[in-house]
Design an enzyme around this catalytic site. Structure first.
Site, PDB file in Angstrom:
ATOM      1  N   ASP A  68       0.527  -5.784  -4.370  1.00  0.00           N
ATOM      2  CA  ASP A  68       1.760  -5.325  -5.571  1.00  0.00           C
ATOM      3  C   ASP A  68       1.788  -7.147  -6.058  1.00  0.00           C
ATOM      4  O   ASP A  68       1.944  -7.653  -5.352  1.00  0.00           O
ATOM      5  CB  ASP A  68       2.770  -4.509  -5.630  1.00  0.00           C
ATOM      6  CG  ASP A  68       3.482  -4.480  -3.672  1.00  0.00           C
ATOM      7  OD1 ASP A  68       3.531  -5.268  -3.830  1.00  0.00           O
ATOM      8  OD2 ASP A  68       4.405  -3.768  -3.421  1.00  0.00           O
ATOM      9  N   ASN A 137      14.015   3.095  -0.050  1.00  0.00           N
ATOM     10  CA  ASN A 137      13.769   4.835  -0.037  1.00  0.00           C
ATOM     11  C   ASN A 137      12.741   5.572   0.068  1.00  0.00           C
ATOM     12  O   ASN A 137      12.063   6.426  -0.474  1.00  0.00           O
ATOM     13  CB  ASN A 137      14.160   4.924  -1.655  1.00  0.00           C
ATOM     14  CG  ASN A 137      13.109   3.875  -2.531  1.00  0.00           C
ATOM     15  OD1 ASN A 137      11.990   3.245  -2.430  1.00  0.00           O
ATOM     16  ND2 ASN A 137      12.959   4.052  -3.994  1.00  0.00           N
ATOM     17  N   HIS A 139       9.764   3.934  -0.437  1.00  0.00           N
ATOM     18  CA  HIS A 139       8.400   3.423  -1.034  1.00  0.00           C
ATOM     19  C   HIS A 139       8.328   2.501   0.161  1.00  0.00           C
ATOM     20  O   HIS A 139       7.942   2.143   1.471  1.00  0.00           O
ATOM     21  CB  HIS A 139       8.975   3.037  -2.320  1.00  0.00           C
ATOM     22  CG  HIS A 139       9.324   1.308  -1.996  1.00  0.00           C
ATOM     23  ND1 HIS A 139      10.231   0.660  -3.018  1.00  0.00           N
ATOM     24  CD2 HIS A 139       9.096   0.250  -1.254  1.00  0.00           C
ATOM     25  CE1 HIS A 139      10.884  -0.286  -2.648  1.00  0.00           C
ATOM     26  NE2 HIS A 139       9.731  -0.948  -1.605  1.00  0.00           N
ATOM     27  N   GLU A 144       6.942   4.611  -5.875  1.00  0.00           N
ATOM     28  CA  GLU A 144       8.297   5.335  -5.818  1.00  0.00           C
ATOM     29  C   GLU A 144       8.746   6.360  -5.555  1.00  0.00           C
ATOM     30  O   GLU A 144       7.705   7.078  -5.680  1.00  0.00           O
ATOM     31  CB  GLU A 144       9.293   5.043  -6.999  1.00  0.00           C
ATOM     32  CG  GLU A 144       9.093   2.906  -7.374  1.00  0.00           C
ATOM     33  CD  GLU A 144      10.440   2.391  -6.069  1.00  0.00           C
ATOM     34  OE1 GLU A 144      10.443   2.322  -5.104  1.00  0.00           O
ATOM     35  OE2 GLU A 144      11.031   1.095  -6.942  1.00  0.00           O
TER      36      GLU A 144
HETATM   37  C1  F6R Z   1       5.763  -5.880  -1.302  1.00  0.00           C
HETATM   38  C2  F6R Z   1       6.203  -4.299  -0.997  1.00  0.00           C
HETATM   39  C3  F6R Z   1       6.966  -3.400  -0.712  1.00  0.00           C
HETATM   40  C4  F6R Z   1       8.194  -3.903   0.548  1.00  0.00           C
HETATM   41  C5  F6R Z   1       9.075  -3.202   0.271  1.00  0.00           C
HETATM   42  C6  F6R Z   1      10.575  -3.885   1.706  1.00  0.00           C
HETATM   43  O1  F6R Z   1       4.788  -6.509  -1.051  1.00  0.00           O
HETATM   44  O2  F6R Z   1       4.654  -3.405  -1.416  1.00  0.00           O
HETATM   45  O3  F6R Z   1       6.651  -1.798  -0.235  1.00  0.00           O
HETATM   46  O4  F6R Z   1       6.796  -3.993   1.771  1.00  0.00           O
HETATM   47  O5  F6R Z   1      10.178  -3.312   0.023  1.00  0.00           O
HETATM   48  O6  F6R Z   1      10.176  -5.017   1.573  1.00  0.00           O
HETATM   49  P1  F6R Z   1      10.921  -5.916   2.207  1.00  0.00           P
HETATM   50  O7  F6R Z   1      10.308  -6.730   3.536  1.00  0.00           O
HETATM   51  O8  F6R Z   1      11.850  -7.005   1.926  1.00  0.00           O
HETATM   52  O9  F6R Z   1      12.283  -5.117   3.185  1.00  0.00           O
END
Ligand code: F6R
Length: 252
Positions: A68, A137, A139, A144
């Site tokens: 992303d 959450n 994701h 989401e």
């Molecule tokens: C980032 C992504 C997100 C993160 C998730 C956890 O490329 O795709 O799904 O993996 O938000 O983020 P952290 O590792 O910062 O807790």
């Protein structure tokens, strides 16, 4: 099928994920890897960089596709995921520009051109090995809650809780966190050959419990992974604190 490995500390768990990435590249030097950003992969990338520099594997033929990118942030913006990847992996490994890909995230008609990312991935033979983090959450990528399981790369609107979790990257300024990102869809992620999901810290315990204990539902996007034949979840004890009895194999 989901296998689970639990490690005492996040640093042990990160080392294990790095090992898995290196084993993948050792077995197939021209691997296509799907990569994540955020706090979770930082120690994983440090470990990979250290071991590649030490000559453990040759990384020259690896191609990567990131999950992303924020809409509207250019590569030179220190808050962009492109910048993050250059800082933590592409730069230190000396990866050439043609070997790494980010979802299209600038310019007009993003909604229309986003699914072309799936075509570019397919043109490279598909993703062999996908690294995921998980949002508190549930994701994965920026899919989401409520995202359909058959989604391809698309423009996603970030939930309030995701923006709050990511505000730390913007000096705590929630207003500066973009409202939208372009993300691989859930079907894009599910097309990968092997998926490794890293979950470190107590804030991931709820999402991990939902993923591992409850039937798949778009309300918990990561739960789509229960329908994939080859998923490995690497957790530290804090993230696994609500699932104990389900451990497939405990790490050290
Ligand atoms: C980032 C992504 C997100 C993160 C998730 C956890 O490329 O795709 O799904 O993996 O938000 O983020 P952290 O590792 O910062 O807790």
């Amino acid at each position: 099928m989901i296998e689970l490995e639990i490690f005492q500390t996040a640093s042990d768990a990160a080392h294990r994920v790095a090992e898995l990435a290196l084993e993948q590249v050792a077995a197939r030097p021209a691997s296509v890897l799907g990569l994540a950003t955020g706090s979770t992969p930082i120690a994983i990338y440090q470990d990979i960089v250290r071991q590649v520099r030490a000559g453990r594997v040759v990384w020259d033929q690896v191609t990567t596709f990131n999950l992303d990118e924020y809409v509207g942030l250019c590569a030179s913006d220190p808050h962009s995921f492109t910048y993050y990847m250059q800082q933590h992996l592409f730069g230190p490994l000396g990866m050439r520009k043609q070997k790494w890909f980010m979802p299209p995230h600038c310019g007009p008609d993003l909604a229309q051109i986003a699914p072309r990312y799936d075509q570019t991935i397919a043109d490279h033979g598909g993703i062999d090995w996908q690294l995921l983090g998980i949002g508190r959450n549930g994701h994965i990528g920026f899919n989401e809650p409520g995202t359909p399981f058959d989604s391809l790369t698309h423009v996603a609107t970030l939930s309030e809780s995701t923006r709050q979790a990511n505000a730390a990257w913007f000096d705590g300024h929630l207003d500066d966190v973009p409202q939208q990102a372009v993300t691989m869809g859930l079907a894009t992620i599910m097309a990968a050959g092997t998926i490794v999901l890293a979950a470190f810290g107590e804030s991931k315990a709820w999402a991990l419990e939902k993923l591992l204990k409850e039937p798949p539902t778009p309300a918990v996007p990561a739960s789509v992974l229960t329908q994939h034949p080859h998923v490995l979840v690497i957790a530290d004890q804090a993230a696994a604190s609500r699932i104990n009895a389900l451990a497939g194999r405990a790490g050290t």
